[in-house]
Design an enzyme around this catalytic site. Structure first.
Site, mmCIF file in Angstrom:
data_model
loop_
_atom_site.group_PDB
_atom_site.id
_atom_site.type_symbol
_atom_site.label_atom_id
_atom_site.label_comp_id
_atom_site.label_asym_id
_atom_site.label_seq_id
_atom_site.Cartn_x
_atom_site.Cartn_y
_atom_site.Cartn_z
ATOM 1 N N CYS A 65 -2.047 -9.105 29.668
ATOM 2 C CA CYS A 65 -2.444 -9.836 30.865
ATOM 3 C C CYS A 65 -2.374 -8.896 32.055
ATOM 4 O O CYS A 65 -1.380 -8.180 32.233
ATOM 5 C CB CYS A 65 -1.524 -11.036 31.061
ATOM 6 S SG CYS A 65 -1.783 -11.945 32.592
ATOM 7 N N HIS A 119 0.406 -3.610 33.036
ATOM 8 C CA HIS A 119 0.180 -4.957 32.512
ATOM 9 C C HIS A 119 1.468 -5.756 32.685
ATOM 10 O O HIS A 119 2.537 -5.208 32.940
ATOM 11 C CB HIS A 119 -0.307 -4.943 31.053
ATOM 12 C CG HIS A 119 0.654 -4.350 30.077
ATOM 13 N ND1 HIS A 119 0.266 -3.659 28.964
ATOM 14 C CD2 HIS A 119 2.002 -4.342 30.036
ATOM 15 C CE1 HIS A 119 1.314 -3.265 28.292
ATOM 16 N NE2 HIS A 119 2.381 -3.668 28.928
ATOM 17 N N ASN A 127 2.949 0.407 32.828
ATOM 18 C CA ASN A 127 1.681 0.521 32.115
ATOM 19 C C ASN A 127 0.600 -0.396 32.685
ATOM 20 O O ASN A 127 -0.437 -0.586 32.072
ATOM 21 C CB ASN A 127 1.894 0.205 30.630
ATOM 22 C CG ASN A 127 2.748 1.259 29.948
ATOM 23 O OD1 ASN A 127 2.640 2.445 30.251
ATOM 24 N ND2 ASN A 127 3.619 0.835 29.047
#
Length: 412
Positions: A356, A321, A319
Site C-alpha cells: 500500500c 510503502h 522502502n
C-alpha cells in the site's frame, strides 16, 4: 592534580624573606664571621624589604674586641614581635582537621571520576546490551533484546497494545541483521540484496498472545530465522516476561524478496542465500500453525465496514510503502466496539497480498464467525477480516481470535 593542589594548600613552600630571616637569626659561637645553621657565611636577603649591604662597604664594629653583626630593621622587627608559644615540633605540624578535610576532598573527587568512567556492566551477559541494542545468543544463531513497556505504549486496558508488541518484533528483527553485520541499506537488506535492488516483504504472519504486559514491565524478545521453501525466509519470535519468566507472545512470519524498483517478487539469488543460510535454525515458535484458508470478504458477507482509511506520511517505512504493523490497526478499525470492550486479542493470522502506498484509500471489512446470540459474546470469538483498496484490490486477509477479559459474560 586534585591531590597536588590540596597538598600545596597545607604545606606551603617557604618564601625568600622567611628563608633569609631564618638564616640571619642564628649564629654559631663567637666567631668573627656570621654563620648560618649550615656553617656557611650568611648572605644578606634579596628581599626588597631587607637592607642590602655591599661587601666591605662598612667595617664591622667591635665591642670589647669582639665583632658584632649588624641587624637590619626587618630582622629587628621580627625579633621584637611577641611570640605566643615557643616553637616546638608539635605546634609546627599542620592543622589535622584541615588535613582531614583535604583528604576527604581528594577521595570524593576520585570517586566522582570513577563513577563517570565505570559505565560498563559488571556481568559478561550484560556487556552486549549496554546500550539496548541486544546481543547474539545460542552460538551466534539467535538474537535477544529487552524492552521496557512505556506509558505511551499502553491502551485503554492498561496493557501494551498489539501494535506495540508487533513493533518490538520488528525492531528485534532489524537489530538482528545489524548486529550480525549483514545490514547494508534499506529495511534489513544485506549487501548482496542491495547490489540487486532487493528488499524483504512479509507475506504471512501468525501471532499468539498468551498475556499482555503492563506499564513498567520488562520483556525479553528472542528471534531467529530459518528457511521457507526455495525463495523464502522464516522468522520466529518468543516474547518473555523478564520478571516471571512466562512466555507472553509466540510469533512466526514468512518473508520473500521484492525488487524495489519494479515492485515485483523475485527469486532468492544464491549469493543472498549464502549470506543468510549460516544463521538458519530449524526450530519454530508456533507448532499449531493456522492452516485454514482465509476467506475473501465482500460487502455481502462482511458485518462491519470502515471506509476512507488513508495512510499518513509517518505510516511509510524507508522502502516507501506502508509498514506492515500499520495494517493491524486498520484491520481492527472495523471490529465492533462491543468486542473490543469485552474481549482481548488472543491471536491472529495475516496474509499480505499487496503493498500500500501513501496515496491509497482503503476499506476495512470484518465478519464475526462466532454466533453471538444468546449471550455467546462472553465466550471465545473468531472474526474474519479484509483490508482492500477502494478499487477492490486486496491488501491483507486476516483472521483474529478473541478471549473474554472477564470471567463473567458480557451483555450488550
Amino acid at each position: 592534580m586534585v591531590a597536588s593542589i590540596a597538598a600545596s594548600a597545607f604545606f606551603p613552600s617557604p618564601s625568600s624573606s622567611s628563608t633569609a630571616s631564618g638564616r640571619a637569626s642564628k649564629t654559631i659561637g663567637e666567631g668573627a664571621e656570621l654563620l648560618d645553621v649550615r656553617g656557611t657565611v650568611a648572605r644578606p636577603s634579596s628581599s626588597s624589604a631587607a637592607m642590602q649591604v655591599k661587601p666591605n662597604a662598612q667595617a664591622v664594629p667591635k665591642v670589647n674586641r669582639t665583632k658584632v653583626a649588624l641587624k637590619s630593621d626587618t630582622m629587628k622587627a621580627e625579633e621584637d614581635a611577641p611570640s605566643s608559644a615557643p616553637r616546638t615540633f608539635y605546634n609546627q605540624l599542620p592543622d589535622w582537621s584541615m588535613l582531614l578535610a583535604a583528604i576527604t576532598t581528594i577521595f570524593l573527587a576520585a570517586e566522582k571520576q570513577w563513577t563517570l568512567l565505570d559505565w560498563k556492566p559488571r556481568r559478561p551477559d550484560m556487556l552486549a546490551d549496554a546500550f539496548g541494542l541486544g546481543k547474539i545468543v545460542e552460538n551466534g544463531l539467535a538474537f535477544r533484546q529487552s524492552f521496557s513497556i512505556r506509558s505511551y505504549e499502553i491502551g485503554a486496558d492498561r496493557t501494551a497494545s498489539i501494535e506495540t508488541l508487533m513493533n518490538h518484533l520488528q525492531e528485534t528483527a532489524l537489530n538482528h541483521v545489524r548486529v550480525a553485520g549483514l545490514m547494508n541499506d534499506g529495511f534489513g537488506a544485506t549487501p548482496e540484496m542491495s547490489k540487486r535492488d532487493l528488499i524483504w516483504v512479509v507475506t504471512k504472519m501468525q501471532v499468539f498472545v498468551e498475556k499482555y504486559p503492563s506499564w513498567g514491565d520488562v520483556v525479553q524478545v528472542d528471534t531467529w530465522v530459518g528457511s521457507s521453501g526455495k525463495n523464502g525466509m522464516r522468522r520466529d519470535w518468543h516474547v518473555m516476561d523478564c520478571g516471571t519468566g512466562e512466555i507472553l507472545v509466540r510469533a512466526k512470519s514468512v518473508w520473500v524478496l521484492m525488487n524495489k524498483h519494479t515492485r515485483k517478487l523475485s527469486k532468492m539469488p544464491e549469493n543472498v542465500r549464502a549470506e543468510i543460510e549460516p544463521y538458519f535454525i530449524e526450530r519454530t515458535a508456533i507448532i499449531e500453525e493456522d492452516t485454514k484458508k482465509l476467506p475473501k470478504l465482500d460487502d455481502s458477507t462482511a458485518h462491519f465496514v470502515k471506509k476512507g482509511l488513508t495512510p499518513r506520511w509517518g505510516d511509510l517505512d524507508v522502502n516507501q510503502h506502508v509498514n506492515n504493523v500499520k495494517y493491524i490497526g486498520w484491520i481492527l478499525e472495523s471490529a465492533p466496539t462491543a468486542i473490543l470492550e469485552s474481549h482481548e486479542l488472543a491471536g491472529m493470522t495475516l496474509e499480505y497480498r499487496r503493498e500500500c502506498g501513501r496515496d491509497s484509500v482503503l476499506q476495512s471489512l470484518t465478519s464475526i464467525s462466532t454466533d453471538c446470540t444468546d449471550g455467546m459474546l462472553g465466550n471465545d470469538m473468531e472474526c474474519e477480516h479484509l483490508l482492500r483498496l477502494d478499487c477492490g484490490s486486496e491488501i491483507v486477509r486476516g483472521r483474529t481470535k478473541w478471549r473474554p477479559k472477564r470471567a463473567q459474560g458480557f451483555r450488550n
